[in-house]
Design a protein around this motif. Structure first.
Motif, PDB file in Angstrom:
ATOM      1  N   GLY A   1      45.209  48.158  29.971  1.00 22.46           N
ATOM      2  CA  GLY A   1      45.283  46.687  29.880  1.00 22.46           C
ATOM      3  C   GLY A   1      46.314  46.219  28.813  1.00 22.46           C
ATOM      4  O   GLY A   1      47.097  45.130  29.120  1.00 22.46           O
ATOM      5  N   SER A   2      46.373  46.954  27.410  1.00 24.52           N
ATOM      6  CA  SER A   2      47.344  46.418  26.465  1.00 24.52           C
ATOM      7  C   SER A   2      48.568  46.611  26.967  1.00 24.52           C
ATOM      8  O   SER A   2      49.683  46.052  26.769  1.00 24.52           O
TER       9      SER A   2
ATOM     10  N   LEU B   1      49.799  46.948  30.181  1.00 25.10           N
ATOM     11  CA  LEU B   1      50.185  45.765  31.274  1.00 25.10           C
ATOM     12  C   LEU B   1      50.340  44.333  30.433  1.00 25.10           C
ATOM     13  O   LEU B   1      51.337  43.455  31.275  1.00 25.10           O
ATOM     14  N   LEU B   2      49.689  44.133  29.477  1.00 20.26           N
ATOM     15  CA  LEU B   2      49.882  42.727  28.929  1.00 20.26           C
ATOM     16  C   LEU B   2      51.390  42.624  28.247  1.00 20.26           C
ATOM     17  O   LEU B   2      52.071  41.776  28.309  1.00 20.26           O
TER      18      LEU B   2
ATOM     19  N   PRO C   1      49.825  39.733  33.102  1.00 22.64           N
ATOM     20  CA  PRO C   1      48.511  39.286  32.515  1.00 22.64           C
ATOM     21  C   PRO C   1      47.206  39.542  33.148  1.00 22.64           C
ATOM     22  O   PRO C   1      46.118  39.776  32.969  1.00 22.64           O
TER      23      PRO C   1
ATOM     24  N   GLN D   1      46.610  41.533  36.092  1.00 26.86           N
ATOM     25  CA  GLN D   1      46.113  42.972  36.005  1.00 26.86           C
ATOM     26  C   GLN D   1      45.446  43.374  34.746  1.00 26.86           C
ATOM     27  O   GLN D   1      44.671  44.030  34.802  1.00 26.86           O
ATOM     28  N   ALA D   2      46.164  43.042  33.717  1.00 29.44           N
ATOM     29  CA  ALA D   2      45.624  43.578  32.185  1.00 29.44           C
ATOM     30  C   ALA D   2      44.414  42.940  31.841  1.00 29.44           C
ATOM     31  O   ALA D   2      43.362  43.717  31.731  1.00 29.44           O
TER      32      ALA D   2
ATOM     33  N   HIS E   1      41.475  45.278  33.313  1.00 29.47           N
ATOM     34  CA  HIS E   1      41.357  46.400  32.555  1.00 29.47           C
ATOM     35  C   HIS E   1      40.611  46.027  31.290  1.00 29.47           C
ATOM     36  O   HIS E   1      39.596  46.735  30.846  1.00 29.47           O
ATOM     37  N   LEU E   2      40.994  44.803  30.992  1.00 32.36           N
ATOM     38  CA  LEU E   2      40.411  44.587  29.553  1.00 32.36           C
ATOM     39  C   LEU E   2      38.878  44.118  29.596  1.00 32.36           C
ATOM     40  O   LEU E   2      38.203  44.375  28.881  1.00 32.36           O
TER      41      LEU E   2
ATOM     42  N   ALA F   1      46.132  37.161  27.017  1.00 35.77           N
ATOM     43  CA  ALA F   1      46.186  37.133  28.505  1.00 35.77           C
ATOM     44  C   ALA F   1      46.049  35.830  29.001  1.00 35.77           C
ATOM     45  O   ALA F   1      46.843  35.286  29.793  1.00 35.77           O
TER      46      ALA F   1
END
Length: 932
Positions: A717-718, A720-721, A726, A728-729, A732-733, A759
Motif C-alpha cells: 500500500g505505501s 503504490l501510494l 492511491p 489500489q493503495a 492494501h492499506l 490516499a
C-alpha cells in the motif's frame, strides 16, 4: 577494378585511371584498402583521417566521402558496391577489387610451391608491381606501419627471387640490383649474403669480404650485436675458399628463413568483441617499440580469451613476416600437466629451424638461446592457456621486434612491462551478435535467442555450445533450446557436447583451490544474490571477516569470483550453479537450510538496526520474527551507513526474500520480519518499485496469517501510494489496518490510517482524509509515538492545504515542528520544516519561507551519497521561493538540483529532467505534486 597501393594510390578500371577528387576521399579509400575484406568502423576512419581532434561533422564527412567514391567508381564503369556498408562502418570488398599488394603476396606464396623457372617468373612479376613507396601520396600516420610491411614484403620477394637467380648461374647480372637493395637495407643480412655470394662467384672475392666488413660495422653500430650465424659462416667460407665451386649453388639460406605459421584456424563465427579485438590487434601491430610488446589477456574459463588472441594474431600476422608461433601451455586443462618452460622453448626453437639436439638441457640456457634465435626477427608468439607468470617468463623474447600475446585465467601481475587486457562477459549486443553468427539464419528467432542468451549469461563458451547443440538437432527450435536452459537444475548439463562443456571449464579453476577455499566457493553458490558483501559472506561461513576475505580473494585470483568493488564479490550465474552443485554434493538439505537461515538472520538483524537508526520510534517494526541480538547483523552506526547498506544490498533483497520464504517452518515469519524492517528504510529512500517487488513476495509467503499479511499489505500500500496509484493503495492499506487491529497492534494500525488519509487526499476525498488523520493522531497520542504523531500532523496539514485552509495548515505544521525538535532523528524535523516552509511561501512570505527551508536542509544533513526524495522536495521549495522573490537564476539552479536527485532515485525520466532544466519556472514534477 584494380586498386594500386604499391606507389601513389590509383584506381584503374578497364585500363583507365578513375579520377578521385579530394584529399579526404583518397585517405578514406587508403584506410579501407589497408583493411580490405575487413569491416572498418566509422570511428576508426575518423581517428585515422582526423586524429584525436576531429570536427563535429566528421561522421557526416566520412559518409560523404564514401558516397563520392562510390559515384566515382560507378561513373568509370566499376562496381559501386565495392565499398559495402556494415553495421558500424564500411568494408572494401576484396573479391570485387584487385589490389596489387594482395597480388604480390599471392605471388610469393605461389612461388614457394612452383618450379624454379615458374617461381622466377612469378617473383619478377610481383616486383614489377612496385611503382614507388606504398601509399606514397597519402599522408596518414596509420598507414606508416602498413607501408613498412609492404616494403618488407618487397625485400622478401627480392631475396627469394635473387636466390633462385643465383642458383641459375646469373650472378654477373644480379650484382647491380643487389647492391642497390643492400644500400637501401644495409642491415638485412639475407640480401647482403646474396650480394657477397654473387661477388664471390664472379671472382670479386675482395669486394665480397669488404661487403661483409661493411655490413658487420653497420649491424654492430645500429643493433649492438654481431651478424647472424649464416652470414658469418658464409664469410668464413669465402676466406677459406678463394675460388667458389665450379657449379653454382644457391646462396646459403640465413637461419631466419624458416617462417613458421602455427596459428590455429580463426573461428568464422567470431563476433561481439569489436573493441577488445581492435585494441589487441593495434598493440600487436605497433610498428615501433622500445621493448618486446607483451599483452596478457586474462579472464575466467569460457570467456573467449584464446579465440580473441587467435583472431587478433591472424589480423596482425602480415605485419610480422618472420613467423607466427603458437603453444598451448595447458595451464588450465583438466587432467593435463602444464607444459614446462623447457618443453615450450624446445618446441618453439624447433619451429624456428633449430636442431632439437642443439637445445640446451638447462632451462636458463635454453631461454638465453631462444632470445638469441629470436633477436631481430619480426615474430608473433601466442602463448595460450598459461598457468602463471613463472611458466611464461622464460618464453618471452628480448627483441623489440617481437610481439607476444598470452592468455591466462589469472592476471599475470608478476610479469613486468606487460599490457593487461582483462576480458569480461559479452554485453547484450555482443552476445546477440555472436549467437546470430553461429545459428542457422533459417532458424533465427530473436525473442527466443534473447532468452537463451539470458541463461548463458554472456559467456562465449556457453553461447557456442548452445548454438552447436541447436545446429546439430534439426528438430529443435531456438525456443526449444531456451526452454531447456530455463531449468537451473539441468542448465549445466544442457551446456555440454561430446568434446566441450561449460562445467569442465570451471573445474580447471576449482581444482586449484584448497579445501577451505572450496567450502567458501560452495557457500557463495547458496545465495540468490547479485553480489555478496564481505560481512555477509563471513556470517554465512561462520568465520571472522579477515579470514573470509583471504578466502574470497583467493577465489578472485583464479577467476571464479569477481570483485566489482572493494569488499563485494560476485559470481557469474553459471558459476553460481556450479558452486551450488559442489555445496549440494557435500551437505544435506537440512544443513543448507541452516546456512540460508544464518544469512537471512544477518540481513534481518542489519535491517532492524537500519530501521531504528532512521526512526527510533519504529520499534513495532522490529518485533516480528526471531529475537536476534543486534550484533548478529552489520554494526551500522548512523543514518549514512544505513542508507549505504540499503544501496549496496537493494539488488539482493528479492533473492533473500524468496529464499527466506522457501525455508521450512519459520520461512513466512522471516519474510514478514524482513518486510517490516526493510520497508521503512525503502520508504525513506524513496525506492517504491523495490517495495512493490518485496511486498508481493511477502504477501505470497504470508498465507493465512493475519499479521504477516498485514505487514505485506502495508508494504504494498505505501509503495503504490508513492507510485501514484492511491485507489489500489487503499485496498492494501485497509487490509493492513484490519489485520493489525485484529492482531492487537495499534502502532501498525495507526500507520495505515495515516497512509489512508494521504490516499484520500490524493483522490480529492478531503473530509475522509481529515477523519483518518484525526484517528491516527488520537492513537499515536495515546501510545506516545511522537514520530508517528509528527507524521500524522504533517499529513493533516497537507490536507488543509488542499482544502484552502492556510491558517489551519500553518497551525498543525507548527505543532509538528515543535514535537519534531525534540526527536533524535533529524530527518523527521527536516520533513516537517519542508512542509512548513511551503505553507509559509503559499501565504505570501517567501523570504521567511527561505529561512525555514534552510533549516530543513540543515536538518536533513544529507551527504551527496544519501540524498533522498525529501532533499529533492526541499530543493524544489527553495526554487519556488526564489522565483517568488524574482530571482529566476537561483530558482532554476535549485530546480535543476532537485531534478538531479529525482533522476538518480529513478523517480523521473530523462525527458522530465530536461523539461525542468528549460527556461522559466517549470511545473513541479508529478512525484512532488503528488506528495505535497
Amino acid at each position: 577494378m584494380d586498386l594500386r597501393v604499391l606507389g601513389p594510390l590509383e584506381v584503374v578500371e578497364s585500363g583507365a585511371l578513375v579520377t578521385l577528387t579530394g584529399r579526404r576521399s583518397r585517405q578514406v579509400l587508403a584506410v579501407l584498402a589497408a583493411e580490405a575484406g575487413n569491416a572498418v568502423s566509422t570511428d576508426r576512419l575518423i581517428d585515422a583521417v582526423w586524429g584525436p581532434a576531429p570536427p563535429a561533422s566528421a561522421r557526416t564527412q566520412v559518409s560523404i566521402q564514401v558516397s563520392g567514391l562510390r559515384r566515382a567508381f560507378a561513373g568509370a564503369g566499376a562496381p559501386a558496391d565495392a565499398i559495402e556498408t556494415t553495421g558500424t562502418g564500411y568494408r572494401l570488398d576484396s573479391e570485387a577489387v584487385r589490389i596489387d599488394a594482395h597480388l604480390a603476396e599471392r605471388a610469393l606464396r605461389d612461388a614457394a610451391a612452383a618450379g624454379r623457372d615458374e617461381a622466377v617468373r612469378l617473383l619478377r612479376s610481383a616486383l614489377g608491381l612496385w611503382r614507388g613507396r606504398p601509399y606514397d601520396d597519402v599522408e596518414l600516420d596509420v598507414l606508416e606501419p602498413v607501408a613498412h610491411r609492404l616494403e618488407e614484403l618487397r625485400l622478401r620477394i627480392a631475396e627469394h627471387l635473387y636466390g633462385l637467380e643465383l642458383a641459375r648461374g646469373r650472378a654477373p647480372w644480379l650484382i647491380d640490383e643487389l647492391a642497390r637493395l643492400v644500400d637501401a637495407a644495409p642491415i638485412r643480412e639475407g640480401l647482403r649474403a646474396l650480394l657477397m655470394t654473387a661477388l664471390w662467384r664472379t671472382g670479386r672475392r675482395a669486394e665480397a669480404l669488404a661487403c661483409f666488413r661493411d655490413g658487420r660495422a653497420k649491424v654492430v653500430e645500429e643493433l649492438g650485436v654481431e651478424p647472424g650465424s649464416a652470414l658469418r659462416r658464409l664469410h668464413q667460407r669465402i676466406l677459406a675458399e678463394p675460388e667458389p665451386e665450379s657449379e653454382p649453388e644457391p646462396a646459403p639460406a640465413p637461419e631466419r628463413s624458416v617462417v613458421p605459421a602455427e596459428l590455429p584456424r580463426a573461428s568464422p563465427g567470431f563476433s561481439g568483441r569489436t573493441a577488445e579485438l581492435e585494441r589487441l590487434t593495434a598493440l600487436l601491430r605497433c610498428p615501433e617499440a622500445d621493448q618486446t610488446v607483451v599483452v596478457a589477456v586474462s579472464g575466467p574459463g569460457g570467456i573467449g580469451k584464446s579465440e580473441l588472441a587467435v583472431q587478433a594474431a591472424h589480423r596482425a600476422a602480415a605485419d610480422l613476416p618472420d613467423g607466427r608461433l603458437y603453444v598451448d601451455l595447458c595451464g588450465s586443462t583438466p587432467g593435463v600437466e602444464p607444459v614446462t618452460p623447457l618443453a615450450a622453448l624446445t618446441r618453439m626453437m624447433r619451429s624456428l629451424g633449430a636442431d632439437e639436439r642443439s637445445v640446451p638441457a638447462d632451462p636458463d640456457e635454453a631461454a638465453a638461446r631462444f632470445r638469441s634465435l629470436t633477436e631481430g626477427r619480426r615474430l608473433l608468439i601466442v602463448l595460450d592457456n598459461a598457468r602463471d607468470a613463472a611458466q611464461v617468463a622464460p618464453l618471452i623474447p628480448a627483441s623489440r621486434t617481437c610481439r607476444v600475446v598470452i592468455t591466462a585465467r589469472v592476471p599475470l601481475v608478476g610479469l613486468a612491462g606487460v599490457t593487461h587486457l582483462p576480458v569480461e562477459v559479452l554485453d547484450e549486443a555482443g552476445a546477440l551478435a555472436m549467437a546470430q553468427a553461429l545459428v542457422d539464419p533459417v532458424r533465427w528467432d530473436r525473442a527466443a535467442a534473447a532468452e537463451m542468451l539470458r541463461w548463458c549469461g554472456g559467456l562465449p563458451l556457453a553461447i557456442s555450445i548452445a548454438a552447436a547443440r541447436l545446429n546439430s538437432r534439426p528438430a529443435w527450435t531456438l525456443r526449444d533450446l531456451a526452454d531447456r536452459l530455463r531449468d537451473e537444475a539441468q542448465r549445466l548439463d544442457e551446456l555440454a557436447t561430446a568434446d566441450r562443456a561449460v562445467r569442465v571449464g570451471f573445474e580447471a579453476s576449482h581444482c586449484q583451490l584448497d579445501p577451505r577455499q572450496q567450502r567458501t566457493f560452495g557457500l557463495l553458490g547458496l545465495l540468490e544474490c547479485a553480489d555478496i558483501g564481505l560481512p555477509t559472506a563471513a556470517a554465512l561461513a561462520g568465520a571472522d571477516p579477515a579470514s573470509t576475505e583471504a578466502q574470497l580473494e583467493g577465489l578472485v585470483d583464479v577467476q571464479l569470483v569477481d570483485s566489482p568493488s572493494p569488499g563485494r564479490y560476485r559470481l557469474h550465474d553459471l558459476i553460481r550453479l556450479y558452486a551450488r552443485e559442489h555445496l549440494e554434493a557435500g551437505t544435506t538439505s537440512a544443513e543448507r537450510d541452516g546456512l540460508t537461515r544464518r544469512a537471512v538472520h544477518f540481513y534481518l538483524a542489519t535491517a532492524r538496526t537500519a530501521c531504528l537508526l532512521l526512526n527510533a520510534d519504529a520499534t513495532w517494526r522490529t518485533g516480528f520474527g526471531p529475537d536476534l541480538p543486534r550484533r548478529a547483523g552489520l554494526g551500522l552506526r548512523d543514518r549514512d551507513e544505513a542508507y549505504a547498506w540499503l544501496r549496496a544490498e537493494s539488488p539482493n533483497l528479492p533473492g533473500v526474500f524468496r529464499q527466506a520464504a522457501a525455508l521450512p517452518d519459520d520461512g513466512p515469519r522471516l519474510v514478514g520480519a524482513l518486510c517490516a524492517a526493510v520497508g521503512l528504510v525503502l520508504t525513506l529512500r524513496g525506492r517504491a518499485q523495490d517495495k512493490l517487488q518485496l511486498g508481493r513476495v511477502a504477501l505470497a509467503a504470508a498465507a493465512e496469517n493475519d499479521e504477516l499479511r498485514a505487514i505485506a499489505h502495508d508494504c504494498l500500500g505505501s509503495a503504490l501510494l508513492r507510485c501514484g496509484d492511491p485507489e489500489q493503495a487503499l485496498h492494501h492499506l485497509r487490509s493492513a489496518c484490519d489485520g493489525f487491529e485484529r492482531a492487537g497492534n495499534p502502532a501498525g494500525a495507526a500507520v495505515q490510517l495515516a497512509a489512508m488519509a494521504t490516499a484520500f487526499r490524493l483522490l480529492g476525498r478531503l473530509p475522509e482524509a481529515v477523519a483518518h488523520s484525526t484517528r491516527a493522531i488520537e492513537i499515536n497520542r495515546r501510545i506516545a509515538r511522537r514520530t508517528a504523531l509528527v507524521d500524522c500532523l504533517t499529513s493533516l496539514g497537507l490536507t488543509y492545504r488542499r482544502m484552502g485552509k492556510p491558517d489551519a495548515e500553518l497551525a498543525v505544521h507548527a505543532e509538528a515542528a515543535a514535537i519534531a525538535e525534540t526527536l533524535p532523528e533529524r530527518n523527521w524535523l527536516a520533513n516537517v520544516l519542508a512542509n512548513l516552509g511551503e505553507a509559509t511561501r503559499r501565504v505570501g512570505r517567501p523570504a521567511e519561507a527561505l529561512a525555514v527551508f534552510a533549516r530543513a536542509l540543515d536538518a536533513s544533513g544529507s551527504s551527496e551519497r544519501t540524498q533522498t526524495f525529501l532533499d529533492a522536495e526541499i530543493r524544489w521549495g527553495i526554487g519556488r521561493a526564489h522565483h517568488d522573490l524574482g530571482d529566476a537564476e537561483r530558482a532554476a539552479t535549485e530546480h535543476r538540483e532537485s531534478a538531479r536527485i529525482l533522476d538518480e532515485l529513478g523517480l523521473i525520466d530523462a525527458a522530465e529532467r530536461e523539461r525542468i532544466g528549460g527556461p522559466g519556472c517549470p511545473e513541479p514534477p508529478e512525484i512532488i505534486r503528488r506528495n505535497t
